[in-house]
Enzyme design. Structure first.
Site, mmCIF file in Angstrom:
data_model
loop_
_atom_site.group_PDB
_atom_site.id
_atom_site.type_symbol
_atom_site.label_atom_id
_atom_site.label_comp_id
_atom_site.label_asym_id
_atom_site.label_seq_id
_atom_site.Cartn_x
_atom_site.Cartn_y
_atom_site.Cartn_z
ATOM 1 N N CYS A 15 -49.922 -29.188 59.991
ATOM 2 C CA CYS A 15 -50.742 -29.043 58.779
ATOM 3 C C CYS A 15 -51.712 -30.209 58.595
ATOM 4 O O CYS A 15 -52.650 -30.109 57.801
ATOM 5 C CB CYS A 15 -49.857 -28.895 57.550
ATOM 6 S SG CYS A 15 -48.732 -27.509 57.659
ATOM 7 N N HIS B 137 -53.912 -30.647 51.263
ATOM 8 C CA HIS B 137 -53.331 -29.538 52.017
ATOM 9 C C HIS B 137 -52.651 -28.584 51.032
ATOM 10 O O HIS B 137 -51.899 -29.011 50.154
ATOM 11 C CB HIS B 137 -52.325 -30.088 53.034
ATOM 12 C CG HIS B 137 -51.482 -29.023 53.661
ATOM 13 N ND1 HIS B 137 -52.033 -27.877 54.179
ATOM 14 C CD2 HIS B 137 -50.136 -28.919 53.826
ATOM 15 C CE1 HIS B 137 -51.061 -27.121 54.652
ATOM 16 N NE2 HIS B 137 -49.908 -27.720 54.447
ATOM 17 N N ASN C 205 -50.063 -20.983 52.562
ATOM 18 C CA ASN C 205 -50.241 -22.222 53.324
ATOM 19 C C ASN C 205 -50.840 -21.872 54.691
ATOM 20 O O ASN C 205 -50.148 -21.308 55.533
ATOM 21 C CB ASN C 205 -48.862 -22.882 53.463
ATOM 22 C CG ASN C 205 -48.893 -24.135 54.302
ATOM 23 O OD1 ASN C 205 -49.872 -24.419 54.989
ATOM 24 N ND2 ASN C 205 -47.813 -24.892 54.264
HETATM 25 N N1 ACO Z 1 -36.801 -15.474 47.353
HETATM 26 C C1 ACO Z 1 -35.687 -15.557 46.593
HETATM 27 N N2 ACO Z 1 -34.743 -16.484 46.789
HETATM 28 C C2 ACO Z 1 -34.945 -17.369 47.774
HETATM 29 C C3 ACO Z 1 -36.066 -17.340 48.608
HETATM 30 C C4 ACO Z 1 -37.020 -16.336 48.375
HETATM 31 N N3 ACO Z 1 -38.139 -16.227 49.097
HETATM 32 N N4 ACO Z 1 -35.993 -18.353 49.505
HETATM 33 C C5 ACO Z 1 -34.846 -18.998 49.236
HETATM 34 N N5 ACO Z 1 -34.203 -18.407 48.211
HETATM 35 C C6 ACO Z 1 -32.923 -18.769 47.596
HETATM 36 C C7 ACO Z 1 -32.043 -19.571 48.524
HETATM 37 O O1 ACO Z 1 -31.325 -18.734 49.394
HETATM 38 C C8 ACO Z 1 -31.166 -20.293 47.543
HETATM 39 O O2 ACO Z 1 -30.169 -19.409 47.119
HETATM 40 P P1 ACO Z 1 -28.668 -19.934 46.851
HETATM 41 O O3 ACO Z 1 -28.802 -20.932 45.737
HETATM 42 O O4 ACO Z 1 -27.951 -18.680 46.478
HETATM 43 O O5 ACO Z 1 -28.250 -20.539 48.147
HETATM 44 C C9 ACO Z 1 -32.098 -20.563 46.362
HETATM 45 O O6 ACO Z 1 -33.181 -19.630 46.505
HETATM 46 C C10 ACO Z 1 -32.643 -21.957 46.334
HETATM 47 O O7 ACO Z 1 -33.127 -22.291 47.650
HETATM 48 P P2 ACO Z 1 -33.852 -23.618 47.959
HETATM 49 O O8 ACO Z 1 -34.216 -23.665 49.394
HETATM 50 O O9 ACO Z 1 -33.020 -24.739 47.399
HETATM 51 O O10 ACO Z 1 -35.145 -23.436 47.065
HETATM 52 P P3 ACO Z 1 -36.199 -24.502 46.652
HETATM 53 O O11 ACO Z 1 -36.220 -24.626 45.187
HETATM 54 O O12 ACO Z 1 -36.068 -25.753 47.447
HETATM 55 O O13 ACO Z 1 -37.544 -23.783 47.070
HETATM 56 C C11 ACO Z 1 -39.177 -23.957 48.815
HETATM 57 C C12 ACO Z 1 -37.787 -23.496 48.445
HETATM 58 C C13 ACO Z 1 -40.188 -23.133 48.013
HETATM 59 C C14 ACO Z 1 -39.407 -23.705 50.302
HETATM 60 C C15 ACO Z 1 -39.307 -25.453 48.454
HETATM 61 O O14 ACO Z 1 -38.262 -26.178 49.024
HETATM 62 C C16 ACO Z 1 -40.602 -25.999 48.901
HETATM 63 O O15 ACO Z 1 -41.635 -25.657 48.385
HETATM 64 N N6 ACO Z 1 -40.569 -26.939 49.857
HETATM 65 C C17 ACO Z 1 -41.746 -27.455 50.439
HETATM 66 C C18 ACO Z 1 -41.878 -26.752 51.724
HETATM 67 C C19 ACO Z 1 -43.270 -26.449 52.091
HETATM 68 O O16 ACO Z 1 -44.198 -26.433 51.313
HETATM 69 N N7 ACO Z 1 -43.404 -26.165 53.346
HETATM 70 C C20 ACO Z 1 -44.639 -25.771 53.841
HETATM 71 C C21 ACO Z 1 -44.697 -26.089 55.253
HETATM 72 S S1 ACO Z 1 -44.815 -27.715 55.478
HETATM 73 C C22 ACO Z 1 -46.300 -28.155 55.225
HETATM 74 O O17 ACO Z 1 -47.204 -27.433 55.058
HETATM 75 C C23 ACO Z 1 -46.411 -29.503 55.188
#
Ligand code: ACO
Length: 341
Positions: free
Chosen positions: A110, A268, A298
């Site tokens: 990214c 980004h 993204n």
């Molecule tokens: N829909 C519904 N529920 C979901 C989904 C979904 N798409 N994805 C995960 N869940 C559930 C999980 O299974 C979990 O359930 P559980 O509590 O029963 O186990 C719950 O939601 C919470 O999961 P987390 O992974 O803890 O959710 P979080 O609040 O961390 O959100 C996310 C996940 C959106 C990916 C967040 O961590 C994030 O934004 N991280 C940054 C990652 C990012 O932006 N990456 C991009 C690529 S990297 C880059 O560009 C630099």
């Protein structure tokens, strides 16, 4: 003599995959995706990384008013090239007819466009080249597991480009910063082509014959998922909200300007909450942090140049505006660039 951006261009595929469509594919909801990420839809390519790069490049070249023969350098930031070789930049060169241009791809996920922009600037600054085409293009859609709701909701495809020229001008690109922490590569990884050679085959055959003798089942425990992206979302989140404000502060210090003087922070486009947190830590209004991730998700290395091109074409960038660009991604890599438009 300063380095100036004389043209921008971008391209996103026509096919849109919105949250409602994803609800039918995996166990998720529009509300969950919007609340956690700010994403409503994303574009998915049917033509590939190179084709998107060429389309964005043509638009940037047209705006720049530069003939292809005048291009000295093409740098493409991508981690999802269609071929291992030739590189994407060579394919862009052929499509544009930019016969004189040196061509290479740069892999920084990214952060790809930002690192490519900074690298091209060093060539221009040192006097090796006078003009450069810099592209960020990615098709993350081919690396995500479309049955994994944790990642498939995040990404979209697209490309953006900028044409740089060294000329008499008050506009300028730089200073710039590029950082990496290879020790944290596991946080966000996508394995490429697996090793295939006579020695590997011998080992596999030997293992299979032993397994056959003992009646063991083939273990899948240590098998790597080649070609699929894996991510620890929370770690990425923590990494981004810590490093982006830090790198921006350092950039502003090096540029000798205050955050208040910056017209736009072009970040980004990974996640609305990450951008909101950076704005808060920089003590700047969110209105200075333009976003388009609701429509495109993204787009990895393409997100910054797509946003820059949109701002440019909407007439929101005025001569003399100060901009701070910041990228972050797998590697882990992150960086920032200061621009006077
Ligand atoms: N829909 C519904 N529920 C979901 C989904 C979904 N798409 N994805 C995960 N869940 C559930 C999980 O299974 C979990 O359930 P559980 O509590 O029963 O186990 C719950 O939601 C919470 O999961 P987390 O992974 O803890 O959710 P979080 O609040 O961390 O959100 C996310 C996940 C959106 C990916 C967040 O961590 C994030 O934004 N991280 C940054 C990652 C990012 O932006 N990456 C991009 C690529 S990297 C880059 O560009 C630099």
């Amino acid at each position: 003599m300063q380095i100036r951006i004389i043209g921008t261009g971008s391209y996103v595929p026509e096919k849109a995959l919105d949250n409602q469509a994803l609800e039918r594919m995996v166990d998720t909801s529009d509300a969950w995706i919007r609340e956690r990420t700010g994403i409503g839809s994303r574009r998915i390519t049917q033509t590939g990384t190179t084709d998107m790069a060429i389309r964005a490049a043509r638009r940037a070249m047209e705006m720049a008013g530069l003939s292809p023969e005048e291009l000295d350098l093409i740098v493409v930031g991508t981690s999802t090239g269609d071929c291992l070789f030739p590189n994407t930049a060579c394919e862009v060169q052929a499509a544009l007819g930019a016969k004189e241009a040196a061509c290479f791809d740069l892999s920084a996920a990214c952060s790809g466009f930002l690192f490519s922009l900074n690298t091209a600037c060093v060539y221009l600054e040192s006097g090796v080249y006078r003009t450069a085409l810099v592209i960020g293009t990615d098709s993350l859609s081919k690396t995500v597991d479309w049955s994994d709701r944790g990642t498939c909701i995040l990404f979209g495809d697209g490309a953006g480009a900028a044409v740089l020229k060294k000329e008499e001008s008050v506009s300028r690109v730089g200073p710039f910063l590029m950082k990496a922490d290879g020790n944290r590569g596991e946080v966000l990884r996508c394995m490429g082509t697996p090793l295939r050679n006579p020695f590997i085959k011998e080992e596999t055959d030997a293992k299979e014959s032993v397994m056959g003798e003992t009646g063991e089942q083939k273990s899948e425990e240590n098998e790597t998922d080649f070609g699929y992206l894996s991510m620890n979302g929370q770690e990425v989140f923590r990494f981004a909200v810590k490093t982006v404000p830090e790198v921006l502060e350092e950039l502003l210090w090096r540029a000798g300007v205050s955050a208040e003087e910056i017209q736009y922070f072009v970040l980004h486009q990974a996640n609305e909450r990450i951008i909101g947190s950076v704005a808060k830590r920089m003590k700047q209004p969110l209105s200075k942090f333009p976003m388009n991730l609701e429509h495109y998700g993204n787009t990895s290395g393409a997100s910054i140049p797509i946003l820059l091109d949109e701002l440019n074409r909407e007439g929101r960038l005025r001569k003399g505006d100060k901009l701070a660009l910041a990228g972050f991604g797998a590697g882990l890599t992150w960086g920032a660039t200061f621009l006077v438009w």
